[in-house]
Design an enzyme around this catalytic site. Sequence first.
Site: not given
Length: 298
Positions: A148, A270
């Site tokens: 990210r 995740h």
Amino acid sequence: MKWNNALEDYQYYLKLEKGLSENSIDAYSRDIKKLINYLEVNELNVSAIKISHDNIQQFIYTISKKLSARSQARLISGLRNFFDYLVFEDYRTENPTDLLETPKIGRKLPDTLSLEEIDILINSIDLSLPQGERNRTIIETLYSCGLRVSELINLQLSDLFFDEGFIRVIGKGNKQRFVPINEQTKKYINFYVKEIRTHINVQKEFEDTVFLNRRGKKLTRVMIFTIIKNLAIKVGLNKKISPHTFRHSFATHLLERGADLRAIQQMLGHESITTTEIYMHLDKSFLKEVVNTFHPRK
């Protein structure tokens, strides 16, 4: 309870109880601030405790003229979370957003870059400039590690475990994970750190930060977006791309080459495998190939 007090309490809750990042807290806060601004502009003197479904319905109707269906859905979700918190803390007995209809939206997935497109972007970087080496390393790291943008700009020198072949990443909710790093990306990072970064006057508090601007401070999210946008314009890439595009491409390319979905889940950080499944974007030709290759009755 005044709106500002309610918002401040909610922000503490998101930070301390939910462990959300500052960026996520800011996003949730913006939804509430839009509602507060609407009430002030329309001189509606109603508190967070007393605001009704009709008040919020009118707010959504007014602001929806400026928002896409996806943005409306996200706004309603943000308001619902805020009032759920007030109910949880016994400030209210019911959530005034419960009966709001959320616009139906299709699943929107980001563009995926091909390997050739990634190479074109990287090869267009002017390496004669000091920031050129840095920018090449940034793109390589975003793609090869699936980071990210917040994880990239917060990457520390002490997070680089090159002898073991991993980097340590601090993801959402301050959760730590170790991501494998390939030899090429290690080479680029080492070159940048030893040949470019050493000539920067590093400011206090940023001595351990990997990627720095020319003033010796941590890069911002906006700067990373700008670097990528300018590269796309330079090569005439007809796609809307962002730092997240490289993360999405990383995961998609791995899956298309047979990587296990749960391994990809771990590398992306995740919490749920469902997030990874939704995140992936596979074309029908690849699915057909999987069936033809692995089905027992092919």
